[in-house]
Design a protein around this motif. Structure first.
Motif, PDB file in Angstrom:
ATOM      1  N   LEU A 238       0.830  -1.205   0.000  1.00  0.00           N
ATOM      2  CA  LEU A 238       0.000   0.000   0.000  1.00  0.00           C
ATOM      3  C   LEU A 238       0.862   1.253   0.000  1.00  0.00           C
ATOM      4  O   LEU A 238       0.602   2.203  -0.759  1.00  0.00           O
ATOM      5  CB  LEU A 238      -0.925   0.001   1.211  1.00  0.00           C
ATOM      6  CG  LEU A 238      -1.824   1.223   1.393  1.00  0.00           C
ATOM      7  CD1 LEU A 238      -2.722   1.429   0.183  1.00  0.00           C
ATOM      8  CD2 LEU A 238      -2.664   1.076   2.663  1.00  0.00           C
TER       9      LEU A 238
ATOM     10  N   ILE B  62       0.900   4.157  -2.900  1.00  0.00           N
ATOM     11  CA  ILE B  62       0.685   5.579  -2.632  1.00  0.00           C
ATOM     12  C   ILE B  62       1.849   6.404  -3.166  1.00  0.00           C
ATOM     13  O   ILE B  62       1.655   7.436  -3.818  1.00  0.00           O
ATOM     14  CB  ILE B  62       0.487   5.826  -1.124  1.00  0.00           C
ATOM     15  CG1 ILE B  62      -0.844   5.212  -0.663  1.00  0.00           C
ATOM     16  CG2 ILE B  62       0.523   7.323  -0.806  1.00  0.00           C
ATOM     17  CD1 ILE B  62      -1.052   5.244   0.829  1.00  0.00           C
TER      18      ILE B  62
ATOM     19  N   LEU C 127      -2.811  -5.195  -1.844  1.00  0.00           N
ATOM     20  CA  LEU C 127      -3.760  -4.121  -2.137  1.00  0.00           C
ATOM     21  C   LEU C 127      -5.165  -4.679  -2.286  1.00  0.00           C
ATOM     22  O   LEU C 127      -5.356  -5.801  -2.792  1.00  0.00           O
ATOM     23  CB  LEU C 127      -3.379  -3.414  -3.441  1.00  0.00           C
ATOM     24  CG  LEU C 127      -2.061  -2.643  -3.481  1.00  0.00           C
ATOM     25  CD1 LEU C 127      -1.762  -2.219  -4.915  1.00  0.00           C
ATOM     26  CD2 LEU C 127      -2.125  -1.432  -2.563  1.00  0.00           C
TER      27      LEU C 127
ATOM     28  N   VAL D  14      -7.741   2.901  -1.317  1.00  0.00           N
ATOM     29  CA  VAL D  14      -6.673   3.505  -0.517  1.00  0.00           C
ATOM     30  C   VAL D  14      -7.295   4.174   0.705  1.00  0.00           C
ATOM     31  O   VAL D  14      -8.021   5.168   0.573  1.00  0.00           O
ATOM     32  CB  VAL D  14      -5.873   4.537  -1.339  1.00  0.00           C
ATOM     33  CG1 VAL D  14      -4.809   5.186  -0.465  1.00  0.00           C
ATOM     34  CG2 VAL D  14      -5.235   3.889  -2.561  1.00  0.00           C
TER      35      VAL D  14
END
Length: 245
Positions: A8, A12, A110, A128
């Protein structure tokens, strides 16, 4: 969610932070039903409402309909299976598709929602969490409180997070996995497949978390980041293809 969130954090850093200035912050968004109706209208399909159910008519012939968010691309059997985690798991296992092991935590990865219409994935978005975004962004890039509040309540975003389009980033092995998962249930020709994916360029260790036949298409039409995908149009095209057979 696993404690280790390297996947993750890497997503990002590589895909969210560089395009944060392009983020969509919506006060209002079209509903799932209105997007479907728009797609029908553009293909000259008439909508008639009968007992709160939409009936689709093309050239004088009924080609399908929709009850809430569920079209006739979803059979009653498929609707029942998708609503039951145990039945969904059994159908996936019968097709030798990977599912989470009940006694093991998920690997680092994810959360991906892929929308399948007909034989293929027409859109995919990564979830997210806003908490992870706030934690990782440098101070000069952190969204202000008003922006964060708008994102949290945004009509096109999952609760507590944002949707980032990853349709073009998914390896073919992952799109194949999503399509196979949907088609593991007889009578299911459109819907969302939730995947847990350690990496976007491989299906290694990826698992199918579940199926959602009532998934809204709004997330894919208006993701917080990335390209808009015409999922409603893909659904209507499948209805027309089915009617022509």
């Amino acid at each position: 969610m696993p404690e280790n969130q390297e996947a993750l954090r890497g997503f990002i850093e590589g895909h969210v932070a560089p395009s944060l200035q392009e983020i969509r912050i919506l006060k209002k968004a079209p509903s799932h039903r209105s997007l479907i109706r728009r797609a029908l209208s553009s293909r000259t399909v008439e909508v008639r409402t009968l007992d709160q159910t939409d009936v689709f008519v093309f050239g004088g012939t009924v080609i399908g309909g929709m009850d809430r968010r569920v079209t006739t691309l979803v059979s009653s059997h498929a609707r029942r299976v998708a609503a039951d985690e145990t039945l969904t798991r059994r159908h996936l296992e019968l097709q030798n598709l990977p599912v989470p092991q009940e006694d093991q935590p998920l690997p680092d990865g994810l959360d991906i929602r892929a929308y399948v219409a007909g034989p293929q994935v027409v859109a995919a978005a990564a979830y997210v969490p806003l908490a992870a975004l706030e934690e990782q962004l440098p101070p000069e890039e952190i969204l202000d409180s008003e922006q964060l509040a708008s994102l949290r309540s945004g009509p096109a975003n999952p609760e507590g997070g944002i949707a980032v389009d990853v349709t073009e980033l998914l390896d073919p092995s992952l799109t194949e996995l999503a399509a196979d998962a949907l088609w593991s249930v007889p009578g299911l020709a459109a819907g969302a497949v939730d995947l847990w994916v350690p990496q976007l360029d491989s299906a290694a260790e990826a698992v199918v978390l579940g199926l959602d036949v009532e998934a809204s298409v709004v997330t894919h039409h208006l993701p917080a980041l990335g390209e808009a995908r015409d999922v409603a149009g893909a659904i209507v095209d499948q209805l027309l293809i089915r009617a022509s057979r």
